[in-house]
Design a protein around this motif. Structure first.
Motif, PDB file in Angstrom:
ATOM      1  N   UNK A 336     -29.958  35.273 -12.204  1.00 47.12           N
ATOM      2  CA  UNK A 336     -31.098  35.331 -12.533  1.00 47.12           C
ATOM      3  C   UNK A 336     -32.404  35.037 -11.728  1.00 47.12           C
ATOM      4  N   UNK A 337     -32.001  33.892 -10.894  1.00 50.25           N
ATOM      5  CA  UNK A 337     -33.232  33.526  -9.930  1.00 50.25           C
ATOM      6  C   UNK A 337     -33.207  34.477  -8.906  1.00 50.25           C
ATOM      7  N   UNK A 338     -32.068  35.202  -8.366  1.00 54.49           N
ATOM      8  CA  UNK A 338     -32.377  36.298  -7.349  1.00 54.49           C
ATOM      9  C   UNK A 338     -33.098  37.263  -8.162  1.00 54.49           C
ATOM     10  N   UNK A 339     -32.947  37.722  -9.348  1.00 55.06           N
ATOM     11  CA  UNK A 339     -33.615  38.703  -9.695  1.00 55.06           C
ATOM     12  C   UNK A 339     -35.299  38.346  -9.810  1.00 55.06           C
ATOM     13  N   UNK A 340     -35.600  37.157 -10.130  1.00 58.00           N
ATOM     14  CA  UNK A 340     -36.751  36.756 -10.052  1.00 58.00           C
ATOM     15  C   UNK A 340     -37.302  36.855  -8.537  1.00 58.00           C
ATOM     16  N   UNK A 341     -36.512  36.210  -7.781  1.00 60.44           N
ATOM     17  CA  UNK A 341     -36.897  35.876  -6.344  1.00 60.44           C
ATOM     18  C   UNK A 341     -37.305  37.347  -5.716  1.00 60.44           C
ATOM     19  N   UNK A 342     -36.501  38.417  -6.312  1.00 59.37           N
ATOM     20  CA  UNK A 342     -36.725  39.690  -5.620  1.00 59.37           C
ATOM     21  C   UNK A 342     -37.885  40.591  -6.426  1.00 59.37           C
ATOM     22  N   UNK A 343     -38.240  39.927  -7.548  1.00 54.80           N
ATOM     23  CA  UNK A 343     -39.192  40.580  -8.511  1.00 54.80           C
ATOM     24  C   UNK A 343     -38.626  41.599  -8.904  1.00 54.80           C
ATOM     25  N   UNK A 344     -37.296  41.808  -9.284  1.00 53.17           N
ATOM     26  CA  UNK A 344     -36.748  42.949 -10.034  1.00 53.17           C
ATOM     27  C   UNK A 344     -36.883  42.647 -11.583  1.00 53.17           C
ATOM     28  N   UNK A 345     -38.062  42.830 -11.903  1.00 56.57           N
ATOM     29  CA  UNK A 345     -37.835  42.666 -13.295  1.00 56.57           C
ATOM     30  C   UNK A 345     -37.776  43.741 -14.243  1.00 56.57           C
ATOM     31  N   UNK A 346     -37.135  44.885 -13.874  1.00 55.76           N
ATOM     32  CA  UNK A 346     -36.576  45.787 -14.586  1.00 55.76           C
ATOM     33  C   UNK A 346     -35.488  45.539 -15.207  1.00 55.76           C
ATOM     34  N   UNK A 347     -34.533  44.731 -14.633  1.00 53.21           N
ATOM     35  CA  UNK A 347     -33.343  44.152 -15.067  1.00 53.21           C
ATOM     36  C   UNK A 347     -33.416  43.431 -16.286  1.00 53.21           C
ATOM     37  N   UNK A 348     -32.695  43.616 -17.415  1.00 53.82           N
ATOM     38  CA  UNK A 348     -33.065  42.987 -18.773  1.00 53.82           C
ATOM     39  C   UNK A 348     -32.156  41.796 -18.630  1.00 53.82           C
ATOM     40  N   UNK A 349     -31.555  41.310 -17.558  1.00 55.51           N
ATOM     41  CA  UNK A 349     -30.832  40.028 -17.279  1.00 55.51           C
ATOM     42  C   UNK A 349     -31.863  38.800 -16.836  1.00 55.51           C
ATOM     43  N   UNK A 350     -33.071  39.165 -16.556  1.00 58.43           N
ATOM     44  CA  UNK A 350     -34.210  38.345 -15.924  1.00 58.43           C
ATOM     45  C   UNK A 350     -34.271  37.356 -16.859  1.00 58.43           C
ATOM     46  N   UNK A 351     -34.761  37.841 -18.007  1.00 62.12           N
ATOM     47  CA  UNK A 351     -34.955  36.847 -19.030  1.00 62.12           C
ATOM     48  C   UNK A 351     -34.047  36.605 -20.092  1.00 62.12           C
ATOM     49  N   UNK A 352     -32.851  37.061 -19.876  1.00 61.88           N
ATOM     50  CA  UNK A 352     -31.797  36.808 -20.901  1.00 61.88           C
ATOM     51  C   UNK A 352     -31.721  35.510 -21.460  1.00 61.88           C
ATOM     52  N   UNK A 353     -32.070  34.335 -20.806  1.00 61.02           N
ATOM     53  CA  UNK A 353     -31.861  33.096 -21.662  1.00 61.02           C
ATOM     54  C   UNK A 353     -33.069  32.164 -21.513  1.00 61.02           C
TER      55      UNK A 353
END
Ligand code: NAG
Ligand code: NAG
Ligand code: NAG
Length: 515
Positions: A336-353
């Motif tokens: 999740x931190x990697x998705x946020x770090x890379x600003x990959x906000x299309x991935x639903x997992x970003x906000x999963x928790x």
């Protein structure tokens, strides 16, 4: 079976309480056991049927308000016969569901105890169906309120603390209004008395055998202090400093090891590049830490939209804090931190928790506030006093997570009632049998220091260091720790002073989906 007892006379030996000396005619009808529903039995790997029952206890142990209350109780039968006396469990929170947690954790904890005891838990008053701590009339109302209540951690901006303080007053007032008749009947001291009603109703030796986790250690410490002569075995696992719990605004000591636990995560990440999605972004833990620090500061200034939500300072900090509790979640945290770090906000997992107000509203999150705030002795309407503890103590204890208790520290000082009975002593007692106090080396919320403190308070108690990560010993299991726990419950054997147990599996090596 009906017997009469006067438990208050026992308690008065142990110290001074804010409870009038009223003699109660306590009816002890015993627990009528029936089969638990299938959804609880389904957790059992042995295909057994658990026992579920209710116990009638006094509503008000001061005797001012007549009436009784039903506690929901669960029993996991011993695996071996002949069995020894029952062990009672509390799962923390406060507000944890006693029945579901007992059933779901029994495959893990029953073997650790040695299997020769019935395991008992219950929904403490304020939770489950027992005086449930609802400050809102329904889940819709609660969701609407929680969606904006307590939205910000204090260090999110210059304005955050003041705003959260105002929200804290609204929560305190809502709960005060809704619970004005029964709110003060919910608190740890009454829960201790309920626990001894269960002990009595079991009809064994009248002594407590106990394993409490996290807030369960606070409940346990209070039980030991109030009824030192009634203790057979007590394990306090993931220890809170009980003096801080009752006598500070925001329990600064809790965060003593949080930054170190975060550093351990970073180190293990770099050492396990195949299991840690973040590892490719840095060549050292220090460099990775700096990147995440910078990310957090960037999110303060410029949060990222993700679907219908926003990932900002509060969301990333809350995500990190909650995931550090369980090493089984460390891979997820890295992803999740990697998705946020890379600003990959299309991935639903970003906000999963990241907290979902609907999910939060479905349970009853006020229990945590209600019990902790009603137990606390301090009240003030002066935000500067609270700011002094927050910035003067908490931020010094943890430069990374010192604002984690923003919600508690802004609601509790403004709580407008108090539990009818609160333990006000200093916890310095000698229990009839010694307690076993266990702390993890890297626990983000109940530090080793608090285990040491509590061990010093309870004369004769033993201290065991679980050299693992996360919150509670079961977060990163250890055969060595398990053996000490079994030896203690089965034979009363205590570990030698200075005993340290290593976890079985290093970080990032456990099966990814286990939890
Ligand atoms: C929830 O409670 C509020 C306030 O009492 C009421 O107006 C509303 O209709 C209730 N909603 C539901 C879904 O019951
Ligand atoms: C974003 O994350 C998803 C899921 O992890 C991944 O499949 C996708 O390739 C990523 N996109 C970019 C641009 O990195
Ligand atoms: C608060 O933020 C400042 C920088 O903006 C940082 O240096 C400090 O460590 C933070 N403290 C906490 C507890 O988050």
């Amino acid at each position: 079976m009906r017997t009469t007892s006067s438990i208050l006379t026992l308690s008065l030996l142990a110290g001074s309480y804010a409870v009038p000396h009223v003699q109660l005619q306590n009816r002890l009808p015993g627990i009528e056991w029936a089969d638990c529903p299938p959804e609880l039995n389904a957790f059992d790997p042995h295909g057994r049927t658990f026992g579920c029952g209710t116990l009638e206890v006094p509503l008000d142990y001061t005797g001012e308000i007549p009436g009784t209350l039903n506690l929901d109780v669960i029993k996991i039968p011993a695996l071996k016969q002949p069995k020894k006396g029952s062990i009672l469990f509390n799962w923390g929170g406060p507000g944890g569901d006693g029945l579901v947690n007992m059933a779901s954790a029994s495959p893990i904890v029953q073997p650790i105890t040695g299997g020769e005891h019935d395991l008992i838990s219950w929904d403490p008053r304020g939770t489950g169906k027992t005086l449930a701590y609802n400050c809102y009339p329904n889940a819709t109302d609660r969701a609407a309120t929680l969606a904006w209540h307590h939205a910000q951690l204090a260090n999110a901006s210059e304005a955050a603390l003041g705003r959260t303080w105002a929200e804290g007053q609204i929560l305190a007032d809502d709960c005060g209004e809704t619970l004005k008749d029964v709110g003060n009947l919910v608190g740890t001291a009454f829960t201790v008395r309920d626990m001894f009603q269960i002990v009595d109703a079991l009809g064994e030796d009248g002594k407590l055998r106990f394993w409490g986790f996290s807030y369960g250690t606070l409940l346990g410490a209070t039980a030991l202090a109030m009824f030192p002569d009634r203790i057979d075995r007590a394990i306090l696992d993931a220890v809170q400093n009980p003096m801080e719990y009752y006598h500070t605004f925001g329990d600064p000591e809790m965060y003593t090891d949080t930054d170190e636990t975060w550093q351990e995560f970073l180190k293990a990440c770099i050492e396990n590049p195949n299991a840690c999605a973040l590892a490719k972004h840095a060549s050292s833990a220090g460099e990775l830490g700096e990147k995440i620090d910078r990310l957090i500061e960037d999110l303060k200034e410029e949060p990222i939209p993700a679907g219908q939500s926003i990932v900002g300072y509060t969301e990333i900090k809350s995500l990190m804090n909650s995931k550090l509790y369980f090493p089984t979640h460390y891979r997820d945290l890295a992803e999740q931190l990697e998705l946020i770090l890379t600003r990959n906000t299309t991935a639903p997992a970003v906000l999963g928790d990241v907290e979902d107000p609907e999910a939060a509203a479905a349970s009853s999150p006020e229990a945590l506030f209600g019990i902790r705030c009603s137990d606390k002795f301090l009240r003030t309407d002066d935000l500067d006093l609270v700011r002094a503890e927050l910035e003067g103590q908490l931020y010094k204890v943890s430069a990374m997570f010192g604002d984690a208790p923003t919600n508690i520290i802004t609601a509790c000082p403004q709580w407008n009632f108090a539990a009818k009975e609160r333990y006000s002593g200093d916890f310095r007692v000698k229990t009839s049998s010694p307690a076993l106090i266990i702390g993890n080396t890297w626990d983000p919320v109940t530090p080793w220091k608090s285990a040491q403190t509590v061990s010093e308070l309870f004369e004769g108690s033993a201290l065991l260091k679980h050299n693992g990560h996360g919150h509670m010993t079961i977060a990163q299991p250890s055969a060595c720790t398990s053996k000490h726990i079994a030896d203690y419950f089965l034979a009363g054997t205590l570990p030698q002073p200075g005993t340290v147990c290593e976890p079985d599996t290093p970080l990032f090596h456990e099966r990814p989906t286990a939890s």
